[in-house]
Write a protein that holds these residues in place. Sequence first.
Motif, PDB file in Angstrom:
ATOM      1  N   LYS A  17       0.821  -1.214   0.000  1.00  0.00           N
ATOM      2  CA  LYS A  17       0.000   0.000   0.000  1.00  0.00           C
ATOM      3  C   LYS A  17       0.857   1.269   0.000  1.00  0.00           C
ATOM      4  O   LYS A  17       0.524   2.257  -0.662  1.00  0.00           O
ATOM      5  N   GLU A  18       1.972   1.245   0.717  1.00  0.00           N
ATOM      6  CA  GLU A  18       2.851   2.421   0.761  1.00  0.00           C
ATOM      7  C   GLU A  18       3.346   2.773  -0.641  1.00  0.00           C
ATOM      8  O   GLU A  18       3.414   3.950  -1.007  1.00  0.00           O
ATOM      9  N   LEU A  19       3.675   1.762  -1.426  1.00  0.00           N
ATOM     10  CA  LEU A  19       4.116   1.994  -2.803  1.00  0.00           C
ATOM     11  C   LEU A  19       3.012   2.649  -3.616  1.00  0.00           C
ATOM     12  O   LEU A  19       3.258   3.635  -4.338  1.00  0.00           O
ATOM     13  N   PHE A  20       1.792   2.159  -3.503  1.00  0.00           N
ATOM     14  CA  PHE A  20       0.693   2.719  -4.286  1.00  0.00           C
ATOM     15  C   PHE A  20       0.360   4.146  -3.837  1.00  0.00           C
ATOM     16  O   PHE A  20       0.033   4.993  -4.670  1.00  0.00           O
ATOM     17  N   ASP A  21       0.456   4.387  -2.549  1.00  0.00           N
ATOM     18  CA  ASP A  21       0.248   5.759  -2.064  1.00  0.00           C
ATOM     19  C   ASP A  21       1.278   6.705  -2.678  1.00  0.00           C
ATOM     20  O   ASP A  21       0.953   7.838  -3.058  1.00  0.00           O
ATOM     21  N   ARG A  22       2.506   6.236  -2.775  1.00  0.00           N
ATOM     22  CA  ARG A  22       3.573   7.071  -3.345  1.00  0.00           C
ATOM     23  C   ARG A  22       3.360   7.306  -4.844  1.00  0.00           C
ATOM     24  O   ARG A  22       3.596   8.400  -5.361  1.00  0.00           O
ATOM     25  N   LEU A  23       2.883   6.282  -5.530  1.00  0.00           N
ATOM     26  CA  LEU A  23       2.696   6.383  -6.985  1.00  0.00           C
ATOM     27  C   LEU A  23       1.470   7.221  -7.367  1.00  0.00           C
ATOM     28  O   LEU A  23       1.287   7.544  -8.538  1.00  0.00           O
ATOM     29  N   ARG A  24       0.661   7.590  -6.403  1.00  0.00           N
ATOM     30  CA  ARG A  24      -0.503   8.435  -6.702  1.00  0.00           C
ATOM     31  C   ARG A  24      -0.083   9.789  -7.252  1.00  0.00           C
ATOM     32  O   ARG A  24      -0.886  10.469  -7.895  1.00  0.00           O
ATOM     33  N   THR A  25       1.145  10.173  -7.001  1.00  0.00           N
ATOM     34  CA  THR A  25       1.641  11.471  -7.494  1.00  0.00           C
ATOM     35  C   THR A  25       2.651  11.290  -8.620  1.00  0.00           C
ATOM     36  O   THR A  25       3.417  12.216  -8.918  1.00  0.00           O
ATOM     37  N   ASP A  26       2.667  10.126  -9.240  1.00  0.00           N
ATOM     38  CA  ASP A  26       3.605   9.870 -10.334  1.00  0.00           C
ATOM     39  C   ASP A  26       3.361  10.811 -11.508  1.00  0.00           C
ATOM     40  O   ASP A  26       2.232  11.251 -11.757  1.00  0.00           O
ATOM     41  N   ARG A  27       4.419  11.122 -12.232  1.00  0.00           N
ATOM     42  CA  ARG A  27       4.304  12.026 -13.387  1.00  0.00           C
ATOM     43  C   ARG A  27       3.405  11.448 -14.474  1.00  0.00           C
ATOM     44  O   ARG A  27       2.726  12.193 -15.184  1.00  0.00           O
ATOM     45  N   ASP A  28       3.445  10.130 -14.622  1.00  0.00           N
ATOM     46  CA  ASP A  28       2.606   9.486 -15.632  1.00  0.00           C
ATOM     47  C   ASP A  28       1.171   9.419 -15.106  1.00  0.00           C
ATOM     48  O   ASP A  28       0.901   8.778 -14.084  1.00  0.00           O
TER      49      ASP A  28
END
Length: 366
Positions: free
Chosen positions: A323-334
Motif C-alpha cells: 500500500k505504501e508503494l501505491f500511495d507514493r505512486l498516486r503522485t507519479d508524473r505518468d
Amino acid sequence: MSKETIETLVSELVHEEDWRRMRATAACVAGGPRAVQALVEALRTGTPELKKEVAAMLSRIKDPQAGVALVGLLEDEDEVVRKAGANALEQMAGVLDTDTAAALVALLPKYQEGEARQLMTHLVGAIPTAVIPLCDMLKHPDPSAQVTAALMLDQLLDPRSIDAFIDAMGQPAVQDIAVSTLKKLSAIRERIDETFNALRDVEGASEREEARMSTVIYLLGIGRPSVEILIEYLEDDDWLVREAAADLLGKIADVRAVEPLMRRLERDKDTGVKELAIKALGLIGDARPTQLYLEAIPIRPLRVYAMEALAKIKDVEVLRPHKELFDRLRTDRDGLVAYNAGLIADKLEALGGTDITGQEGNHEDE
C-alpha cells in the motif's frame, strides 16, 4: 493473554466481536498449512454459519489441499453452505488439483437434471484439471457414466481429451459422440494452425501488426477450446505469433493461461510479447503474477501495463503489503500510473486497514 490455538481462532471467524473476527482472519491468512488443516476440519464439524465463512477464507487463501473438502459442501443440507462451497470452488478453479476435480466429476452421475446438475456442469467446466478425471470416466463400466463424461468433454472441446476419445471409439455408448468430438477438435487445430502459418508469411512492420489484429479477431470466436493450442503457440519462434497467442489468451481469460503467460512475461526477449503477456494477465485478473507486476513497474515500456494489471487483480487483499508503494505512486508524473495507483489505494482503504496486534492489545484483560 494466553495464546489461542489455530483451531480456536478459526472458530472465531464468526465471533460477535469485530476484533476477534479480524484477529482470526489475520491468523488464517498467515497460518500456512496448519491453518488450512484447521479450516478444513471446520468444514466438517462447524455450524452452517462457520462453514460459510471458512469456505470464503479458503477461497482467499487458495490452497488446493482444501479442494476435496469444499466439494463435500456441495452436498450439505444447508443451501447457504452449498452456495458458499460452489463460490469457493469457482474462485479457486485455476489452482485446484486433479483430486478435487475427480471428486467433483464423481458427483455428476448423481445429478442428472435440475439446478444441482447445472451447478456441477458449470464447476467441472471451470476447473482445468477436470479434463483428466472426465477422460478416466470414459472407461467407466456403466454406459450412462461414459455418456455423461463424453457429453461434458464434447462441450469442453479440450485437446487433452483426444487420446481418450480415440480409445473410446470401440465403446458403443459413446462411439458417435467420440467421432463427432474428434472431428470438431481436428477442425479447431487445423483452423488455428493455418491461421498462424499465414501470419508468419506476412512481411513489413505495419502489415504484420495489422495481420496480428486480424488473426486475433478471426480466432477469438473459438473461445476456450483453443486455449491449450494457444498455450503451445506461446513458445513459437516467431515473436508476432507469440504476441497473437498472448493477446487471444487474455481476451478468452481462461485461468489455464496464467502460468504460461507469466513465463512469457518473465523470460521473453521481445518487449512486444511482454506487453501483450502483461495485458493478457491483467484481463484474467488472477493474483499469482502480482510479484511480476511489481518488478515491471520500474521498466518504462511495461510500467503502465503493470499498474493496470495490478488494478484489475480480483483479490485486492494481496496488494495490502504494498500500500505504501501505491500511495507514493498516486503522485507519479505518468497520469495513467497515478490513476491506477489511486484506484488500488482507494480499494485498500475501503477494505479497512485494521491493525490486528493493536486490536488484541486493547482486549488483553478480557
